[in-house]
Design a protein around this motif. Structure first.
Motif, short mmCIF file in Angstrom:
data_model
loop_
_atom_site.label_atom_id
_atom_site.label_comp_id
_atom_site.label_asym_id
_atom_site.label_seq_id
_atom_site.Cartn_x
_atom_site.Cartn_y
_atom_site.Cartn_z
N VAL A 174 1.23 -1.38 0.56
CA VAL A 174 -0.05 0.50 -0.34
C VAL A 174 0.97 0.89 -0.40
CG1 VAL A 174 -1.99 1.14 1.16
CG2 VAL A 174 -2.16 -1.47 1.91
N ILE A 175 0.67 2.13 -1.41
CA ILE A 175 1.11 3.52 -0.95
C ILE A 175 0.84 4.43 -1.68
CG2 ILE A 175 3.57 3.92 -2.57
CD1 ILE A 175 2.88 0.47 -3.23
N SER A 176 0.91 5.53 -1.33
CA SER A 176 0.67 7.14 -1.82
C SER A 176 1.49 7.66 -2.61
CB SER A 176 -0.35 7.57 -0.85
OG SER A 176 0.40 8.35 0.27
N VAL A 177 1.05 7.99 -3.62
CA VAL A 177 1.00 8.99 -4.38
C VAL A 177 0.42 10.66 -4.44
CG1 VAL A 177 1.95 9.51 -7.01
CG2 VAL A 177 1.52 7.33 -6.10
N ARG A 178 1.98 11.43 -4.09
CA ARG A 178 1.71 12.33 -4.18
C ARG A 178 2.33 13.42 -5.21
NH1 ARG A 178 5.05 13.27 1.71
NH2 ARG A 178 3.54 13.54 3.19
N PRO A 179 1.26 14.16 -5.88
CA PRO A 179 1.10 14.92 -7.16
C PRO A 179 1.04 16.45 -6.43
CG PRO A 179 -1.14 13.11 -7.49
CD PRO A 179 -0.41 13.18 -5.81
N GLY A 180 1.86 16.95 -7.79
CA GLY A 180 2.33 18.23 -7.13
C GLY A 180 1.33 19.04 -8.08
N ILE A 181 1.35 19.77 -8.18
CA ILE A 181 0.34 21.18 -9.96
C ILE A 181 0.57 20.68 -11.03
CG2 ILE A 181 0.31 22.62 -10.79
CD1 ILE A 181 -0.03 22.65 -7.90
N ILE A 182 -0.74 19.32 -11.49
CA ILE A 182 -0.83 18.85 -12.25
C ILE A 182 -1.94 18.98 -12.80
CG2 ILE A 182 -0.86 15.89 -12.79
CD1 ILE A 182 1.39 16.50 -11.34
N ASP A 183 -1.76 19.61 -14.69
CA ASP A 183 -2.59 19.68 -15.71
C ASP A 183 -4.02 19.09 -15.34
OD1 ASP A 183 -3.34 21.52 -17.03
OD2 ASP A 183 -2.03 20.76 -19.20
N THR A 184 -4.81 18.59 -15.31
CA THR A 184 -6.22 18.36 -15.43
C THR A 184 -7.25 19.51 -14.64
OG1 THR A 184 -7.20 17.67 -12.53
CG2 THR A 184 -5.38 17.05 -14.03
N GLY A 185 -8.96 19.17 -15.51
CA GLY A 185 -9.17 20.02 -14.81
C GLY A 185 -9.98 19.99 -13.77
N ILE A 186 -8.88 19.72 -12.28
CA ILE A 186 -9.63 19.49 -11.06
C ILE A 186 -9.90 20.82 -10.53
CG2 ILE A 186 -7.49 19.45 -10.21
CD1 ILE A 186 -8.84 17.77 -8.49
N LYS A 189 -12.81 22.94 -11.26
CA LYS A 189 -13.54 22.47 -11.20
C LYS A 189 -13.34 22.63 -9.58
CE LYS A 189 -14.03 18.26 -13.46
NZ LYS A 189 -13.72 16.49 -12.64
N GLY A 190 -12.28 23.56 -9.12
CA GLY A 190 -12.91 24.28 -7.91
C GLY A 190 -11.95 25.74 -8.43
N GLY A 191 -13.36 25.98 -9.18
CA GLY A 191 -13.07 27.62 -9.59
C GLY A 191 -12.07 28.31 -9.88
N GLU A 192 -10.80 27.32 -10.23
CA GLU A 192 -9.71 28.31 -10.74
C GLU A 192 -9.20 27.57 -12.10
OE1 GLU A 192 -6.75 29.97 -8.15
OE2 GLU A 192 -7.63 28.67 -6.96
N PRO A 193 -9.63 27.97 -13.32
CA PRO A 193 -9.30 27.42 -14.74
C PRO A 193 -7.58 27.39 -14.78
CG PRO A 193 -11.17 28.81 -14.68
CD PRO A 193 -10.34 28.63 -13.57
N ASP A 194 -7.28 28.64 -14.38
CA ASP A 194 -6.06 28.96 -14.54
C ASP A 194 -4.68 28.89 -13.55
OD1 ASP A 194 -6.58 30.83 -12.25
OD2 ASP A 194 -5.49 32.85 -13.98
N ARG A 195 -5.01 27.92 -12.61
CA ARG A 195 -4.46 27.34 -11.62
C ARG A 195 -2.80 27.01 -11.48
NH1 ARG A 195 -4.05 23.13 -6.90
NH2 ARG A 195 -3.27 24.68 -5.31
N ALA A 196 -2.70 26.09 -12.28
CA ALA A 196 -1.81 25.31 -12.35
C ALA A 196 -0.80 26.67 -13.11
CB ALA A 196 -2.25 24.03 -13.62
#
Ligand code: NDP
Length: 240
Positions: A174-186, A189-196
């Motif tokens: 069991v492992i967890s992966v921690r992405p950083g600033i990844i270019d997706t639609g999330i 969805k959080g109200g900041e399309p230009d966040r990445a």
């Protein structure tokens, strides 16, 4: 060689979809879930089937325990799980967050992921791999943005360590992966399309990441090449 079975939650877009596409080329048959984006999920399934993976699609809101039970009623055996479904909410300070927001954040990002992991390990027998998709937010805290999200991902990292200790004797990693600033639609969805794009210059590598780069890390962790890796986290953050 027989193909392995892999469940990916939140596979209709972003990181989950990238994992599905890569997994299809690495010998996995796939059970993919989506919540609201059926068309996105069907497009991903067309690609994974074209790459040779037997693929089934299921609608699942991981905040609904009965829906999790219904999904797993159709799954007899699993070799792997990518526990990826997750949400953010609009940037706010804690003083602006209400109970409903915190409840939803933890129902989806924490309790949903824990219940999916529970059902998965029950179907792994002696051997299997769970990759929980956490976030760099777990160690950054995300003050003035979304401490609720960051705290939910920190819970996932702690859960990863504890579950790995419980399951190591059964050959389940069991492992967890921690992405950083990844270019997706999330971000939209959080109200900041230009966040990445906005945050990219502050990343040590001076750019945002691509979902396919996260998928490469996840698929390595799922593979036998990572056979001695468990109970830990892997940052995929460009150094952030
Ligand atoms: P996306 O918004 O592109 O994709 C999220 C996926 O999760 C979609 O398939 C969505 O389904 C699904 N989902 C959302 N809510 C639910 C729910 N209640 N039940 C089941 N599925 C749900 O986001 P990313 O690909 O960026 O995010 C994937 C994971 O990576 C998340 O856990 C996120 O926290 C994490 N992450 C992302 C980062 C980034 O910068 N992108 C950084 C760090 C972590 P549908 O669209 O069908 O509703």
């Amino acid at each position: 060689m027989s193909r392995k079975s892999l469940l990916i939650t939140g596979a209709s877009a972003g990181i989950g979809a990238a994992c599905a596409r890569l997994a299809a080329t690495r010998g996995y048959d796939l059970v993919l879930t989506y919540n609201s984006d059926r068309a996105g999920a069907e497009a991903v399934a067309r690609q994974t089937r074209a790459a040779g993976a037997e693929t089934t699609l299921h609608q699942l809101d991981v905040a609904e325990p009965d829906a999790i039970a219904a999904l797993f009623a159709d799954i007899a055996h699993l070799d792997g799980l990518i526990n990826n479904a997750g949400i953010v909410a609009p940037s706010a300070r804690l003083t602006e967050m209400d109970h409903a927001r915190l409840r939803r954040m933890f129902d989806v990002n924490v309790i949903g992921a824990m219940l999916v992991a529970k059902e998965a390990v029950l179907r792994m027998g002696k051997g299997g791999v769970i990759v929980n998709v956490s976030s760099a937010a777990a160690r950054l805290g995300s003050g003035n943005q979304y401490v609720d999200y960051a705290a939910s991902k920190a819970a996932i990292d702690t859960f990863t360590k504890g579950l790995s200790d419980e399951m190591a004797g059964d050959g389940i990693r069991v492992i967890s992966v921690r992405p950083g600033i990844i270019d997706t639609g999330i971000h939209a969805k959080g109200g900041e399309p230009d966040r990445a794009d906005r945050l990219a210059p502050a990343v040590p590598m001076r750019r945002k990441g691509d979902a396919a780069e996260v998928a490469q890390a996840v698929l390595w962790l799922l593979s036998d090449h990572a056979s001695y890796v468990t109970g830990t986290t892997l940052d995929v953050t460009g150094g952030r």
